[in-house]
Design an enzyme around this catalytic site. Structure first.
Site, mmCIF file in Angstrom:
data_model
loop_
_atom_site.group_PDB
_atom_site.id
_atom_site.type_symbol
_atom_site.label_atom_id
_atom_site.label_comp_id
_atom_site.label_asym_id
_atom_site.label_seq_id
_atom_site.Cartn_x
_atom_site.Cartn_y
_atom_site.Cartn_z
ATOM 1 N N HIS A 1 0.795 -1.248 0.147
ATOM 2 C CA HIS A 1 0.096 -0.094 0.093
ATOM 3 C C HIS A 1 1.077 1.239 0.150
ATOM 4 C CE1 HIS A 1 -2.869 3.115 1.411
ATOM 5 N NE2 HIS A 1 -1.978 3.261 2.467
ATOM 6 N N GLU B 1 12.520 12.801 0.491
ATOM 7 C CA GLU B 1 11.296 12.372 -0.246
ATOM 8 C C GLU B 1 9.929 12.666 0.416
ATOM 9 O OE1 GLU B 1 10.856 10.332 -2.741
ATOM 10 O OE2 GLU B 1 8.704 9.980 -2.600
ATOM 11 N N HIS C 1 15.505 11.721 12.785
ATOM 12 C CA HIS C 1 14.283 11.719 13.654
ATOM 13 C C HIS C 1 13.374 10.707 13.224
ATOM 14 C CE1 HIS C 1 12.211 14.702 10.608
ATOM 15 N NE2 HIS C 1 11.671 13.539 10.107
ATOM 16 N N HIS C 2 13.658 10.142 12.191
ATOM 17 C CA HIS C 2 12.795 8.626 11.637
ATOM 18 C C HIS C 2 13.190 7.566 12.751
ATOM 19 C CE1 HIS C 2 10.745 10.271 8.536
ATOM 20 N NE2 HIS C 2 11.715 11.178 8.282
ATOM 21 N N LYS D 1 5.236 29.910 5.225
ATOM 22 C CA LYS D 1 4.557 29.774 4.133
ATOM 23 C C LYS D 1 2.956 29.637 4.815
ATOM 24 C CE LYS D 1 5.687 26.645 0.784
ATOM 25 N NZ LYS D 1 6.398 27.545 -0.326
ATOM 26 N N THR E 1 8.085 26.321 7.230
ATOM 27 C CA THR E 1 6.909 26.029 6.920
ATOM 28 C C THR E 1 5.697 26.932 7.420
ATOM 29 O OG1 THR E 1 7.846 23.829 7.218
ATOM 30 C CG2 THR E 1 5.576 23.759 7.053
ATOM 31 N N TRP F 1 7.236 -0.896 4.064
ATOM 32 C CA TRP F 1 8.043 -0.086 2.884
ATOM 33 C C TRP F 1 9.530 0.525 2.920
ATOM 34 C CZ3 TRP F 1 9.395 4.892 1.357
ATOM 35 C CH2 TRP F 1 9.273 6.110 2.469
ATOM 36 N N TYR G 1 9.413 15.579 1.339
ATOM 37 C CA TYR G 1 9.220 16.982 0.798
ATOM 38 C C TYR G 1 9.146 16.972 -0.733
ATOM 39 C CZ TYR G 1 10.027 18.491 5.448
ATOM 40 O OH TYR G 1 9.995 18.811 6.783
ATOM 41 N N ASP H 1 7.274 22.543 -25.076
ATOM 42 C CA ASP H 1 7.358 21.424 -24.945
ATOM 43 C C ASP H 1 8.323 21.400 -23.437
ATOM 44 O OD1 ASP H 1 7.407 18.356 -24.461
ATOM 45 O OD2 ASP H 1 5.801 18.631 -26.175
ATOM 46 N N SER I 1 13.517 6.595 -13.217
ATOM 47 C CA SER I 1 12.370 7.384 -14.030
ATOM 48 C C SER I 1 12.393 8.861 -13.207
ATOM 49 C CB SER I 1 10.925 6.593 -13.851
ATOM 50 O OG SER I 1 9.875 7.415 -13.557
ATOM 51 N N SER I 2 12.376 8.687 -11.723
ATOM 52 C CA SER I 2 12.436 9.923 -11.139
ATOM 53 C C SER I 2 13.640 10.902 -11.430
ATOM 54 C CB SER I 2 12.399 9.533 -9.658
ATOM 55 O OG SER I 2 11.398 8.997 -9.120
ATOM 56 N N HIS J 1 13.790 11.322 4.171
ATOM 57 C CA HIS J 1 13.358 12.294 4.579
ATOM 58 C C HIS J 1 12.996 13.671 3.311
ATOM 59 C CE1 HIS J 1 11.174 14.838 7.450
ATOM 60 N NE2 HIS J 1 11.579 15.815 6.996
ATOM 61 N N ARG K 1 1.423 -0.131 15.242
ATOM 62 C CA ARG K 1 1.067 -0.116 13.663
ATOM 63 C C ARG K 1 1.653 -1.456 13.171
ATOM 64 N NH1 ARG K 1 6.048 3.581 10.973
ATOM 65 N NH2 ARG K 1 4.720 3.250 9.129
ATOM 66 N N SER L 1 -0.445 27.678 -3.805
ATOM 67 C CA SER L 1 0.012 28.780 -3.927
ATOM 68 C C SER L 1 -0.473 29.578 -5.339
ATOM 69 C CB SER L 1 1.544 28.807 -3.968
ATOM 70 O OG SER L 1 1.936 28.480 -2.854
#
Lengths: 531, 294
Positions: free
Chosen positions: A76, A254, A301-302, A330, A327, A141, A256, A105, A168-169, A252, A449, A267
């Site tokens: 998932h 990722e 922090h993870h 914003k 943040t 994951w 963002y 293009d 790809s990315s 991390h 979890r 925005s």
């Protein structure tokens, strides 16, 4: 310029048949393929979430065995992150960036097509693992060793799928940088770029810097399993925690990568429906860049609970909390944009305001977990599940929805059904809170979890959560219906500007726009620049 | 052939992207099957398809370039593309350098009882000591059988690695001389310097192969020798693969020079490959210092 557009309409020699899509070098067609693929994967990943919520409706084991349950949580996440969210962002970038900067293009149209066509093949690789001995990945994951190394025949396919998606990315990101740096129309200076374009340049840099690191990490997993290396094996001098460091150095940024394009979209949307220019444009750009820069220094922090040296825990705690500053800039800028604006609440605006409120909820629970000693209690409970789903669903997916409703009339030439759009928003917003808010409570109460069974005291909230989940899943069918209606041209004809107060180059093109966006570069002035 | 839109160049629809995706898919499926103990045939088929895709795609690009379709703007796009591709490669190597530094600064000292992580040392491997190069592994210090190979000796920096450093640095010089020759339109010198670069790359790879054979047969330094062997072979191995790719690219550019491609002003393919070669060179310096020397 309208002459140039009209002129091009005559020469719209679109390729036809399946070849138009397979061999495409057109940013709009590729963007459409990305968005359709993303929507399909959204439902594939959503179906897996429904399996999870069905199993968790009651304590005890009902529908699936624990191994398959774990595969569901794992795949998932992979499907949603790499198959639904990232392609949605890239799809919107493909459609909008050339139109927003006045280009015909993307800079490298063929590479653009390859970036897309990798996706269906990469997900075939990943989803094939369900049919292999040992089943689909079930270790989460994040692929932590040594657990992930116990996966059966599907293991190399998981690793190669990640490599493939990385290719790809990276190609997509390189293309976006080359496009924005090199294809801007005359007068489109950097500080005149629409904020969506700005957030995407910064996202592209994050991708280029972080995806190769993930590729390196999973390569080490592969050699540890098949070639006897010792990267994550303490018996050989390595350390399983090393994987977590390398993974989250990717992981991390990722986060963002997923959220910045959504920030970019709202925005664009909020000024349009507030009928005011964006408040603090320059500070928005600098805040986005600061968030991206800081995202490379907060990864641990993870993993506060793995037993890092105290200095490390403190450093990562303070670095994490410092991200709240840009943040906050914003969030306050968006609020200031709305302040005293002549606001209306069409669907894109509703979804944007949804982002503002509910992303903030996810942001605050993130700050709570950024505090190391507190995180020791929250770690690996439903509290973290609540946190990142608040950030992702009403933060990122709502941003994508806002963008889709905002630009759908531009893409298809007809207005979407406003009633259905509002229904989609309200049903989603009620159900998403029923779905995710109680997770905070059961998380704080200690429900872990990634577990198919739970203590009976959590039953009540889990049933409410599951009901919210099914309702949210069903609500998304409205979006499909809205998109199909627009794609079939059912609806009021949209004007070129679509929205009364929309500013920017994309609104100067016809709706739908010509096959090649700008054949002659438009001249951009302060008046025609971003809203 | 081309679809010219005012000042812009947009290529016609092309089958290569989708062929490339299918080729890579076949390669990955083949590699997955091979690792699960099934035939490597699918892997070979996939690799052949990848080569076919590169050949076809680059043939198209070269044709378009020779046909004068690429204006200044396309040239700049290619430059941005190549630079950021190289940066992504830098980050890939950074992951492996990160693993090396982590092992040396954290995991090996911790396993030897330093810092906060003394419990693992105390309870599992109390006799394990922190020495680098790490020729033993923690699990060799107990009576139980080890998963890893005991290293007899490691490769000293001032033998073949130093010679290889000189070779790669020299090849960085020769490719620059070739570039100067191209800019002065001295085609003969261009081809000679390019050939010299290819030959230096080939010698590097030959010596690297010799070193690997020596390591495996005489020194018992293997991929399975614990964290030292892991970082040593993964870093030098990926670098060697990049040298191979770089040398192949330079060879192709040399053949194009022989066919009279490129002008003194317009030769981005040459420059892109030269950038790549310098990148491979810089990575090697990092390897020489951190893997072999200190």
């Amino acid at each position: 310029m309208s002459e140039a557009v009209a002129h091009d309409d005559h020469h719209d020699h679109k390729p036809t048949g399946i070849g138009r899509w397979l061999f495409s070098t057109n940013h709009k067609d590729i963007g459409t393929m990305y968005l359709v693929f993303s929507l399909i994967m959204f439902f594939v990943g959503g179906a897996m979430a429904m399996v999870i919520r069905a199993e968790l409706f009651q304590p005890g084991l009902q529908f699936v065995d624990p191994q398959f349950f774990n595969s569901m949580t794992t795949v998932h996440a992979l499907v949603m992150i790499f198959g639904a969210l990232m392609p949605a962002g890239v799809g919107l970038a493909n459609w909008m960036i050339p139109m927003m900067i006045g280009a015909p293009d993307m800079a490298m149209p063929r590479m653009n097509n390859m970036s897309f066509w990798i996706l269906p093949f990469a997900f075939t690789l990943l989803l094939l693992t369900f049919f292999m001995p040992g089943g689909a990945p079930a270790g989460g994951w994040t692929m932590y060793p040594p657990l992930v190394l116990q996966l059966g025949d599907g293991f190399p396919f998981l690793i190669f799928a990640v490599h493939f998606l990385g290719v790809s990315s990276i190609m997509g990101a390189i293309n976006i940088i080359a496009t924005v740096f090199n294809m801007r129309a005359p007068g489109m200076t950097f500080m005149r770029l629409p904020l969506f374009v700005w957030t995407w340049i910064i996202t592209a840099f994050l991708l280029i810097a972080s995806m190769p690191v993930l590729a390196g990490a999973v390569t080490m997993l592969l050699t540890d399993k098949y070639f006897g290396t010792a990267f994550f094996n303490a018996a050989g001098g390595g350390d399983p925690v090393l994987f977590q460091h390398i993974f989250w150095f990717f992981g991390h940024p990722e986060v963002y990568i997923l959220v910045l394009p959504s920030f970019g979209i709202i925005s664009q949307v909020i000024p349009t429906f507030s009928r005011k220019p964006l408040f603090g444009y320059a500070s928005m750009v600098y805040a986005t860049a600061s968030i991206a820069f800081l995202s490379f220094f907060v990864w641990a922090h993870h993993m506060f609970t793995v037993g890092m040296p105290l200095t490390g825990e403190l450093f990562f705690m303070y670095a994490t909390m410092s991200i709240a500053v840009p943040t906050g800039v914003k969030i306050f800028n968006w609020m200031a944009t709305m302040w005293k604006g002549s606001m209306t609440f069409e669907t894109p605006m509703l979804f944007s305001i949804g982002v503002l409120f509910m992303f903030s909820i996810g942001g605050f629970s993130g700050l709570m977990m950024g505090i190391t000693p507190v995180d020791f209690q929250y770690h690996d409970t439903y509290f973290i599940v609540a946190h990142f789903h608040y950030v992702i669903v009403p933060g990122i997916i709502y941003g994508v929805f806002a963008g889709v409703y905002y630009w759908l009339p531009k893409w298809t030439g007809v207005m979407y059904d406003e009633k259905l759009g509002k229904l989609h928003f309200w049903l989603s917003t009620i159900s998403v809170n029923v779905l995710f808010f109680p997770m905070h409570f059961i998380g704080l109460a200690g429900m872990p979890r990634r577990i198919p069974d739970y203590n009976t005291i959590f039953t009540g909230w889990n049933q409410i959560i599951s009901i919210g989940g099914f309702a949210f899943g069903l609500s998304q069918l409205i979006l499909v219906w809205v998109v199909i209606k627009c794609a079939r041209g059912q609806g009021e004809k949209a004007t070129d500007q679509v929205w009364e107060s929309a500013h920017g180059l994309e609104w100067t093109l016809s709706s739908p726009p010509p096959f090649h966006s700008f054949t002659t570069p438009p001249q951009v002035t302060d008046a025609t620049a971003h809203s | 052939m081309s679809d010219s839109h005012g000042a812009y160049y947009i290529p016609e629809p092309s089958r290569w992207p989708v062929v490339g995706s299918m080729a890579l898919f076949t390669t990955f499926v083949g590699a997955g099957l091979f690792l699960n103990g099934v035939t490597p045939v699918v892997l070979y088929l996939g690799l052949a398809a990848v080569i076919y895709m590169f050949y076809g795609w680059f043939s198209d690009v070269i044709k378009e370039s020779m046909g004068g379709n690429y204006n200044h703007q396309v040239d700049i796009s290619f430059r941005w593309g190549m630079s950021w591709f190289i940066f992504s490669e830098v980050m890939f190597f950074a992951a492996f350098f990160g693993a090396l530094f982590y092992a040396r600064v954290y995991s090996v000292p911790w396993l030897a009882g330093e810092g906060a992580k003394f419990a693992t040392h105390e309870f599992l491997w109390p006799d394990f000591q922190n020495v680098w190069p790490l020729i033993t592994t923690p699990d060799m210090t107990t009576a139980l059988t080890s998963h890893f190979t005991l290293i007899k000796e490691v490769i000293p920096a001032w033998g073949i690695p130093a010679i290889n450093t000189a070779i790669l640095l020299a090849s960085g010089g020769t490719i620059t001389f070739a570039h100067w020759a191209l800019k002065k339109n001295n085609r003969k010198a261009l081809v000679l310097w390019m050939a010299a670069t290819v030959i230096l790359g080939a010698i590097f790879l030959f010596l690297q192969a010799e070193e690997y054979i020596h390591a495996y047969h005489e020194l018992d330094l293997k991929l399975t020798s614990g964290i030292y062997g892991s970082t040593f072979f993964m870093l030098t191995g990926f670098h060697g693969f990049h040298v191979f790719m770089g040398a192949t690219m330079i060879l192709i550019i040399t053949l194009r020079c022989l066919k009279g491609h490129f002008t003194a002003e317009d030769h981005f393919a040459f420059e892109g490959v030269a950038w790549y070669w310098h990148f491979v060179d810089v990575v090697w310096l990092g390897l020489f210092i951190f893997v072999y020397w200190i």
